[in-house]
Scaffold this motif. Structure first.
Motif, PDB file in Angstrom:
ATOM      1  N   THR A 123      -7.313  -5.615  -1.352  1.00 45.44           N
ATOM      2  CA  THR A 123      -8.677  -5.165  -1.609  1.00 45.44           C
ATOM      3  C   THR A 123      -9.683  -6.001  -0.833  1.00 45.44           C
ATOM      4  O   THR A 123     -10.621  -5.474  -0.216  1.00 45.44           O
ATOM      5  N   GLU A 124      -9.508  -7.314  -0.844  1.00 46.85           N
ATOM      6  CA  GLU A 124     -10.416  -8.192  -0.111  1.00 46.85           C
ATOM      7  C   GLU A 124     -10.379  -7.890   1.386  1.00 46.85           C
ATOM      8  O   GLU A 124     -11.419  -7.906   2.055  1.00 46.85           O
ATOM      9  N   ALA A 125      -9.198  -7.623   1.934  1.00 47.34           N
ATOM     10  CA  ALA A 125      -9.105  -7.291   3.354  1.00 47.34           C
ATOM     11  C   ALA A 125      -9.890  -6.017   3.660  1.00 47.34           C
ATOM     12  O   ALA A 125     -10.619  -5.938   4.656  1.00 47.34           O
ATOM     13  N   VAL A 126      -9.750  -5.016   2.806  1.00 44.80           N
ATOM     14  CA  VAL A 126     -10.486  -3.764   3.006  1.00 44.80           C
ATOM     15  C   VAL A 126     -11.990  -4.002   2.890  1.00 44.80           C
ATOM     16  O   VAL A 126     -12.774  -3.530   3.727  1.00 44.80           O
ATOM     17  N   LEU A 127     -12.418  -4.743   1.859  1.00 44.65           N
ATOM     18  CA  LEU A 127     -13.849  -4.997   1.683  1.00 44.65           C
ATOM     19  C   LEU A 127     -14.427  -5.757   2.873  1.00 44.65           C
ATOM     20  O   LEU A 127     -15.544  -5.468   3.324  1.00 44.65           O
ATOM     21  N   LYS A 128     -13.689  -6.716   3.398  1.00 45.61           N
ATOM     22  CA  LYS A 128     -14.159  -7.450   4.576  1.00 45.61           C
ATOM     23  C   LYS A 128     -14.243  -6.519   5.791  1.00 45.61           C
ATOM     24  O   LYS A 128     -15.156  -6.630   6.609  1.00 45.61           O
ATOM     25  N   ALA A 129     -13.297  -5.587   5.908  1.00 44.78           N
ATOM     26  CA  ALA A 129     -13.319  -4.661   7.035  1.00 44.78           C
ATOM     27  C   ALA A 129     -14.529  -3.730   6.994  1.00 44.78           C
ATOM     28  O   ALA A 129     -14.997  -3.261   8.029  1.00 44.78           O
ATOM     29  N   THR A 130     -15.055  -3.466   5.797  1.00 47.35           N
ATOM     30  CA  THR A 130     -16.246  -2.621   5.703  1.00 47.35           C
ATOM     31  C   THR A 130     -17.511  -3.362   6.133  1.00 47.35           C
ATOM     32  O   THR A 130     -18.558  -2.737   6.314  1.00 47.35           O
ATOM     33  N   ALA A 131     -17.430  -4.708   6.259  1.00 49.73           N
ATOM     34  CA  ALA A 131     -18.577  -5.579   6.568  1.00 49.73           C
ATOM     35  C   ALA A 131     -19.574  -5.648   5.419  1.00 49.73           C
ATOM     36  O   ALA A 131     -20.654  -6.209   5.568  1.00 49.73           O
ATOM     37  N   ARG A 132     -19.225  -5.112   4.265  1.00 49.77           N
ATOM     38  CA  ARG A 132     -20.101  -5.171   3.093  1.00 49.77           C
ATOM     39  C   ARG A 132     -19.566  -6.107   2.021  1.00 49.77           C
ATOM     40  O   ARG A 132     -20.298  -6.503   1.114  1.00 49.77           O
ATOM     41  N   GLY A 133     -18.293  -6.461   2.105  1.00 51.26           N
ATOM     42  CA  GLY A 133     -17.722  -7.420   1.183  1.00 51.26           C
ATOM     43  C   GLY A 133     -17.913  -7.035  -0.269  1.00 51.26           C
ATOM     44  O   GLY A 133     -17.800  -5.864  -0.650  1.00 51.26           O
ATOM     45  N   VAL A 141     -12.057   0.410  -4.493  1.00 55.11           N
ATOM     46  CA  VAL A 141     -11.051   0.458  -3.436  1.00 55.11           C
ATOM     47  C   VAL A 141      -9.774   1.071  -4.001  1.00 55.11           C
ATOM     48  O   VAL A 141      -9.192   0.551  -4.955  1.00 55.11           O
ATOM     49  N   GLU A 142      -9.368   2.181  -3.415  1.00 52.93           N
ATOM     50  CA  GLU A 142      -8.168   2.885  -3.862  1.00 52.93           C
ATOM     51  C   GLU A 142      -7.051   2.614  -2.857  1.00 52.93           C
ATOM     52  O   GLU A 142      -7.218   2.845  -1.659  1.00 52.93           O
ATOM     53  N   ILE A 143      -5.895   2.142  -3.341  1.00 53.89           N
ATOM     54  CA  ILE A 143      -4.786   1.744  -2.480  1.00 53.89           C
ATOM     55  C   ILE A 143      -3.540   2.529  -2.859  1.00 53.89           C
ATOM     56  O   ILE A 143      -3.236   2.711  -4.047  1.00 53.89           O
ATOM     57  N   ALA A 144      -2.812   2.999  -1.841  1.00 60.04           N
ATOM     58  CA  ALA A 144      -1.558   3.707  -2.073  1.00 60.04           C
ATOM     59  C   ALA A 144      -0.508   3.165  -1.121  1.00 60.04           C
ATOM     60  O   ALA A 144      -0.783   2.906   0.053  1.00 60.04           O
ATOM     61  N   GLU A 145       0.714   2.979  -1.615  1.00 62.39           N
ATOM     62  CA  GLU A 145       1.801   2.501  -0.772  1.00 62.39           C
ATOM     63  C   GLU A 145       2.124   3.537   0.300  1.00 62.39           C
ATOM     64  O   GLU A 145       2.077   4.746   0.053  1.00 62.39           O
ATOM     65  N   ARG A 164      -8.824   3.591   0.721  1.00 62.89           N
ATOM     66  CA  ARG A 164     -10.139   4.161   0.941  1.00 62.89           C
ATOM     67  C   ARG A 164     -11.091   3.542  -0.070  1.00 62.89           C
ATOM     68  O   ARG A 164     -10.674   3.039  -1.115  1.00 62.89           O
ATOM     69  N   VAL A 165     -12.367   3.581   0.263  1.00 62.29           N
ATOM     70  CA  VAL A 165     -13.402   3.129  -0.655  1.00 62.29           C
ATOM     71  C   VAL A 165     -14.062   4.375  -1.230  1.00 62.29           C
ATOM     72  O   VAL A 165     -14.511   5.259  -0.486  1.00 62.29           O
ATOM     73  N   ALA A 166     -14.109   4.481  -2.538  1.00 64.63           N
ATOM     74  CA  ALA A 166     -14.651   5.671  -3.183  1.00 64.63           C
ATOM     75  C   ALA A 166     -16.041   5.989  -2.654  1.00 64.63           C
ATOM     76  O   ALA A 166     -16.904   5.118  -2.552  1.00 64.63           O
ATOM     77  N   GLY A 167     -16.224   7.239  -2.251  1.00 61.97           N
ATOM     78  CA  GLY A 167     -17.520   7.685  -1.770  1.00 61.97           C
ATOM     79  C   GLY A 167     -17.797   7.391  -0.313  1.00 61.97           C
ATOM     80  O   GLY A 167     -18.874   7.724   0.183  1.00 61.97           O
ATOM     81  N   ALA A 168     -16.856   6.778   0.407  1.00 62.95           N
ATOM     82  CA  ALA A 168     -17.051   6.446   1.816  1.00 62.95           C
ATOM     83  C   ALA A 168     -16.044   7.217   2.671  1.00 62.95           C
ATOM     84  O   ALA A 168     -14.918   7.476   2.231  1.00 62.95           O
TER      85      ALA A 168
END
Length: 212
Positions: A123-133, A141-145, A164-168
């Protein structure tokens, strides 16, 4: 994630400037190996301009390098990674990494990471990738294997995931490098997003190169 390269080194836990110096030294080493001997590194915050935003890579004249970079700190280590941007449909538009110690007495005594350490680091990796943290709620943040994510990721190696990030609109793929690529006792997650014009998971990832 063809072209992913990772390096790590010891870094002081409580000395922010020294940690940053270690991480940026790792990035410079990775970029030198790709033919960029004197890159300019900066990390302005998208909101306030302070030096705590995503790392940007450029030539001396300001031309952006064809690489994206990510850094993370965990358990006395600095971890750095770079990934080629690519071009056209399928170009990588966002990239980040996160890391956490597998065992942390303070964290574990407080109840552990929300949702478990694996979910937290992804989740932290995804949030950092959005540049919004953390301006985004981690619960969004929704994650699927990868192996259960559907045909669009059928050609990815087992253990990969998508998010994916909900709503994005952006979609992310990610993985946990292992073995000599990462510091001992440290869990590292890598997340990236490609140009939405490309089909997600359109290529099989190559084996990343690492340095310790």
């Amino acid at each position: 994630m063809t072209g992913l390269q990772i390096a790590y080194a010891r870094a002081p836990v409580m000395q922010r400037a020294a940690r940053r110096q270690a991480a940026w030294g790792l990035l410079r080493g990775l970029l030198a190996g790709a033919g960029h001997e004197d890159p300019v590194l900066s990390n302005p915050c998208p909101r306030c301009g302070g030096p705590h935003g995503p790392v940007l890579l450029a030539e001396a004249d300001g031309t952006p390098l064809p690489w994206l970079a990510g850094v993370a700190y965990a358990g006395g280590y600095a971890v750095a990674a770079v990934h080629p941007r690519g071009a056209g449909a399928g170009a990588v538009t966002a990239f980040a990494i996160d890391a956490e110690p597998l065992v942390d007495a303070v964290r574990d005594a407080a109840g552990g990471a929300p949702g478990g350490i694996l979910r937290w680091v992804r989740t932290e990796a995804v949030l950092k990738a959005t540049a919004r943290g953390l301006r985004i709620d981690p619960a969004d943040v929704e994650i699927a294997e990868a192996q259960t994510a559907g045909a669009d990721l059928a050609d990815l190696a087992p253990g990969w995931w998508r998010a994916r990030v909900a709503g994005a609109p952006a979609r992310f793929v990610g993985a946990e490098p292992s073995g000599a690529l990462v510091p001992p006792g440290i869990l590292v997650s890598v997340a990236l997003s490609r140009d939405p014009a490309a089909a997600e998971g359109s290529g099989r990832p190559a084996t990343p190169r690492g340095a310790g």
